[in-house]
Write a protein that holds these residues in place. Sequence first.
Motif, PDB file in Angstrom:
ATOM      1  N   GLU A  68       0.545  -1.063  -0.202  1.00 50.61           N
ATOM      2  CA  GLU A  68       0.396   0.039  -0.611  1.00 50.61           C
ATOM      3  C   GLU A  68       0.592   1.118   0.143  1.00 50.61           C
ATOM      4  O   GLU A  68       0.615   2.527  -0.524  1.00 50.61           O
ATOM      5  CB  GLU A  68      -1.040   0.058   1.414  1.00 50.61           C
ATOM      6  CG  GLU A  68      -1.717   1.342   0.973  1.00 50.61           C
ATOM      7  CD  GLU A  68      -2.545   1.499   2.631  1.00 50.61           C
ATOM      8  OE1 GLU A  68      -3.150   2.213   2.678  1.00 50.61           O
ATOM      9  OE2 GLU A  68      -3.284  -0.449   2.896  1.00 50.61           O
ATOM     10  N   TRP A  69       1.509   1.536   0.552  1.00 51.42           N
ATOM     11  CA  TRP A  69       2.828   2.446   0.806  1.00 51.42           C
ATOM     12  C   TRP A  69       3.397   2.133  -0.499  1.00 51.42           C
ATOM     13  O   TRP A  69       3.260   3.348  -1.280  1.00 51.42           O
ATOM     14  CB  TRP A  69       3.835   2.325   1.498  1.00 51.42           C
ATOM     15  CG  TRP A  69       3.583   2.117   3.422  1.00 51.42           C
ATOM     16  CD1 TRP A  69       2.486   2.758   3.688  1.00 51.42           C
ATOM     17  CD2 TRP A  69       4.203   1.769   3.922  1.00 51.42           C
ATOM     18  NE1 TRP A  69       2.442   2.741   5.206  1.00 51.42           N
ATOM     19  CE2 TRP A  69       3.362   1.742   5.454  1.00 51.42           C
ATOM     20  CE3 TRP A  69       5.577   0.665   4.693  1.00 51.42           C
ATOM     21  CZ2 TRP A  69       4.109   1.786   6.468  1.00 51.42           C
ATOM     22  CZ3 TRP A  69       6.027   0.859   5.700  1.00 51.42           C
ATOM     23  CH2 TRP A  69       5.103   0.932   7.011  1.00 51.42           C
ATOM     24  N   GLU A  73       2.054   1.606  -3.466  1.00 52.74           N
ATOM     25  CA  GLU A  73       0.603   2.477  -4.257  1.00 52.74           C
ATOM     26  C   GLU A  73       0.773   4.159  -3.989  1.00 52.74           C
ATOM     27  O   GLU A  73       0.924   4.418  -5.051  1.00 52.74           O
ATOM     28  CB  GLU A  73      -0.109   1.249  -3.737  1.00 52.74           C
ATOM     29  CG  GLU A  73      -0.496   0.270  -5.136  1.00 52.74           C
ATOM     30  CD  GLU A  73      -1.797  -0.058  -4.357  1.00 52.74           C
ATOM     31  OE1 GLU A  73      -2.662   0.293  -3.478  1.00 52.74           O
ATOM     32  OE2 GLU A  73      -2.123  -1.617  -4.832  1.00 52.74           O
ATOM     33  N   ASN A  74       0.758   4.033  -2.855  1.00 49.86           N
ATOM     34  CA  ASN A  74       0.589   5.618  -2.465  1.00 49.86           C
ATOM     35  C   ASN A  74       1.839   6.723  -2.808  1.00 49.86           C
ATOM     36  O   ASN A  74       1.509   7.717  -3.445  1.00 49.86           O
ATOM     37  CB  ASN A  74       0.563   5.590  -0.790  1.00 49.86           C
ATOM     38  CG  ASN A  74      -0.801   5.779  -0.491  1.00 49.86           C
ATOM     39  OD1 ASN A  74      -1.712   5.718  -0.706  1.00 49.86           O
ATOM     40  ND2 ASN A  74      -0.447   5.395   0.831  1.00 49.86           N
TER      41      ASN A  74
END
Length: 121
Positions: free
Chosen positions: A87-88, A90-91
């Motif tokens: 997720e990091w 992706e961000n």
Amino acid sequence: MKKKYRVFKSARGEYEAVKIGWSWPAFLFTWVWALINGMWRIGLGVLVASVGVSMLFFAFSSSALDTVSASPVGFSIAVIFGINGNEWRENKMFGTGYRSRKIVTAKSADEAVATYLRGQQ
């Protein structure tokens, strides 16, 4: 085993896929993984915190066995990285101009991009 990947496209037309869910590389290599992926604040923050905690345990321990109590701290950090790592990533990609295109099931990130591109023809 096939996994789900989110396929991204940059403004320059480059494609990249990020696996959805648990990240083994982030779990195993924590701050090194973060630095390699350009997440400087997270990587350097964890490195500095890890060194600081190690120094405190070493300075205040009465024996080498006391330093084993630092292991749960390191393991907890690794679990946090494993859960949040992808997720990091992706961000970070959103922040650098990539846009999410589609979720694809594939065996690898490269196969996910290839599958996405085949479906676009």
